[in-house]
Design an enzyme around this catalytic site. Structure first.
Site, PDB file in Angstrom:
ATOM      1  N   SER A  61       0.547  -1.115   0.047  1.00 31.77           N
ATOM      2  CA  SER A  61      -0.166   0.126  -0.468  1.00 31.77           C
ATOM      3  C   SER A  61       0.619   1.223   0.241  1.00 31.77           C
ATOM      4  CB  SER A  61      -0.979   0.129   0.998  1.00 31.77           C
ATOM      5  OG  SER A  61      -1.926  -1.408   0.994  1.00 31.77           O
ATOM      6  N   ARG A 183      19.508 -10.914  16.053  1.00 40.45           N
ATOM      7  CA  ARG A 183      18.279  -8.911  15.865  1.00 40.45           C
ATOM      8  C   ARG A 183      17.701  -8.256  16.663  1.00 40.45           C
ATOM      9  NH1 ARG A 183      14.501 -10.051  11.320  1.00 40.45           N
ATOM     10  NH2 ARG A 183      13.454  -7.961  11.916  1.00 40.45           N
ATOM     11  N   ASN A 256      14.933   1.917   8.639  1.00 46.15           N
ATOM     12  CA  ASN A 256      15.297   2.292   9.067  1.00 46.15           C
ATOM     13  C   ASN A 256      15.000   2.147  10.430  1.00 46.15           C
ATOM     14  OD1 ASN A 256      13.080   3.369   9.470  1.00 46.15           O
ATOM     15  ND2 ASN A 256      13.017   5.503   9.316  1.00 46.15           N
ATOM     16  N   ASP A 396      -7.839  -5.262   1.495  1.00 46.20           N
ATOM     17  CA  ASP A 396      -6.284  -5.613   2.375  1.00 46.20           C
ATOM     18  C   ASP A 396      -6.258  -6.150   3.315  1.00 46.20           C
ATOM     19  OD1 ASP A 396      -4.066  -5.677   1.478  1.00 46.20           O
ATOM     20  OD2 ASP A 396      -3.274  -3.807   2.642  1.00 46.20           O
TER      21      ASP A 396
END
Length: 504
Positions: A61, A183, A256, A396
């Site tokens: 989107s 991570r 980011n 969606d």
């Protein structure tokens, strides 16, 4: 001849294979069928290179609305960096030149850190390999790599293979794997500073389990039941690869959100209570802009300024416009549609309809579509707006639940809302373009019959609702929508828009 224009975006409403998996085709949609039988329509490509993503990657989107509003293909960070690596233009990147020249001239170490996997969400091994090659070209012996292991966007035990791949590349290029950590610690985004501290202590103080064979160390972690995401700090005992005052650090994650916290503690803010202090004189390079407030960091690939979007251009002509959606897609018809700009343009009104407060949207498949429709019909009848963009979220958001019966209900609701809006628009002399940003509800099942919750790679519709019986609409891609809207409005597209006009 100029008309008022309505752009209707049916989120997740792709053109499927018309088999069992295609809920839109299999659900009664009397008004959609009427549109298909009475108005010119075509297909738009909404995935891969047609929207500035890597070939074969499904659209989404954010990317979809960016391309729709921009009237040109907006290349995403991953594609831009891939191209720079492939055509070697990265070697002329002024920040790359400054980083490696500084290290060479001052005898400083170069550190590459980031997510070491082929998940393709936060980083790319291709970029890391290229950085190693550049280090070799500059003859920098002290090149250290700090590997953050994945296991979320990749299989939980795939990391050992990535370490093997990287080791093999370093053999013929430059770089030593100095440290490894999951991570979970290095890429937290919820201000769990105690996790970040584990990564900080590894990178700066060399604290972790000592190992002479990094591949073997990965296997030992698996043997202890600890998979990639949660790998505890591992230090290469064969070298001192800690980050020191005045060193060069390149954080090669291009996304980011999970790169911010580690950047904060290394460069922006001392946290004495957590035992973390910024490192003096660090030459710190981010692959992309991580946070506009960051001071003193370099950016390898800066944000592209998308000027002269559809919204901006319409505003520059002194015309009135309305952007309307429910909460789930409000940012898409405002921020993304306007090229990444938060503030409305002059004479741009916005209507936000709250999305229902339910755990998952299969519990309320109609979402707030009827409320959006009612407010939009009122706005159309005010006869105030030269341009209106609306998003219906259901295809969606309910598509993501993978629950077939719920998606059917969502499709029925959208069909009913489309009817009321389009009939009101026709009565007020609007012409309409109906499209989708990407597919979803058109592919609700996988080949094996299990629910498919992801977006599809299918093209999306483009319906031109016009009183002109001779009109035609051509196939294209999302970038062609804005110039087409401007054509309806009797405006010439600005030079920045290189999309094609689809209506003839």
């Amino acid at each position: 001849m100029s008309k008022k224009a309505l752009l209707m975006i049916l989120d997740g409403w792709g053109l499927g294979d018309q088999k069992k998996d295609d809920v839109i085709f299999n659900t009664p949609t009397p008004y959609w069928d009427y549109l298909m039988n009475n108005y010119p329509h075509s297909q738009l490509q909404a995935s891969g290179e047609n929207v500035g993503l890597p070939d074969g990657q499904m659209g989404n989107s954010e990317v979809g609305h960016l391309n729709i509003g921009a009237g040109r293909v907006v290349y995403q960070d991953l594609v831009k960096i891939n191209r720079a690596c492939a055509d070697n233009s990265i070697l002329q990147n002024p920040e790359i030149v400054s980083a490696f020249s500084y290290a060479k001239e001052n005898g400083k170490s170069v550190h590459f850190m980031g997510l070491t996997s082929n998940g393709g969400v936060h980083s790319s091994m291709v970029h890391l390999f290229k950085l190693c090659d550049i280090s070799k070209e500059y003859g920098i012996d002290n090149t250290f790599i700090h590997c953050f292991m994945d296991g979320r966007d990749t299989d939980p035990k795939s990391g050992k293979g990535f370490i093997e791949e990287l080791s093999a590349h370093c053999e013929k290029s430059a770089g030593k794997i100095a440290s490894i950590i999951g991570r979970y610690y290095a890429m937290d985004r919820d201000k769990r500073w105690e996790r970040v501290k584990e990564a900080y202590d590894l990178l700066v103080n060399g604290q972790g389990k000592k190992a002479t064979d990094m591949v073997q160390a990965m296997q030992e972690s698996y043997d202890e039941g600890v998979t990639d995401e949660f790998i505890k700090p591992i230090v290469n005992a064969n070298c001192d690869g800690t980050i020191k005052e005045g060193d060069v650090v390149i954080f090669f994650n291009y996304r980011n959100d999970r790169a911010k916290e580690l950047t904060v503690v290394l460069t922006q803010q001392d946290m004495p209570e957590a035992g973390m202090h910024t490192i003096p004189g660090l030459q710190y390079y981010c692959m992309t802009p991580y946070d506009a407030s960051f001071k003193g960091v370099h950016i390898l690939f800066d944000k592209e300024n998308v000027a002269n979007t559809l919204g901006e251009y319409i505003a520059s002509k002194g015309l009135n416009q309305l952007h309307i959606a429910e909460t789930e897609k409000y940012a898409h018809v405002t921020f993304f549609f306007n090229g990444g700009r938060e503030t409305p343009f002059d004479n741009e009104d916005r209507i936000l309809v709250p999305s229902p407060k339910v755990a998952t949207y299969d519990l309320k498949p109609e979402m707030s579509a009827y409320e959006v429709k009612d407010k939009l019909v009122d706005a159309i009848n005010e006869n105030k707006y030269d341009f209106i963009v609306v998003n219906f979220a259901n295809g969606d958001m309910v598509g993501h639940t993978g629950i077939y019966e719920a998606i059917e209900k969502a499709v029925v609701a959208v069909d009913a809302c489309v009817k009321d809006v389009i009939e009101a628009a026709k009565a007020q002399d609007y012409e309409a373009i109906i499209i989708a940003d990407h597919g979803n509800a058109d592919r609700a099942l996988n080949e094996d019959g299990t629910p498919n919750t992801a977006h599809s790679l299918n093209p999306v519709p483009c319906v031109y609702v016009t009183g002109n019986k001779a009109a035609k609409v051509e196939d294209g891609r999302l970038a062609d929508v804005a110039p087409t809207i401007l054509k309806i409005m009797g405006l010439e597209a600005p030079a920045d828009m290189n999309g094609q006009i689809l209506i003839k």
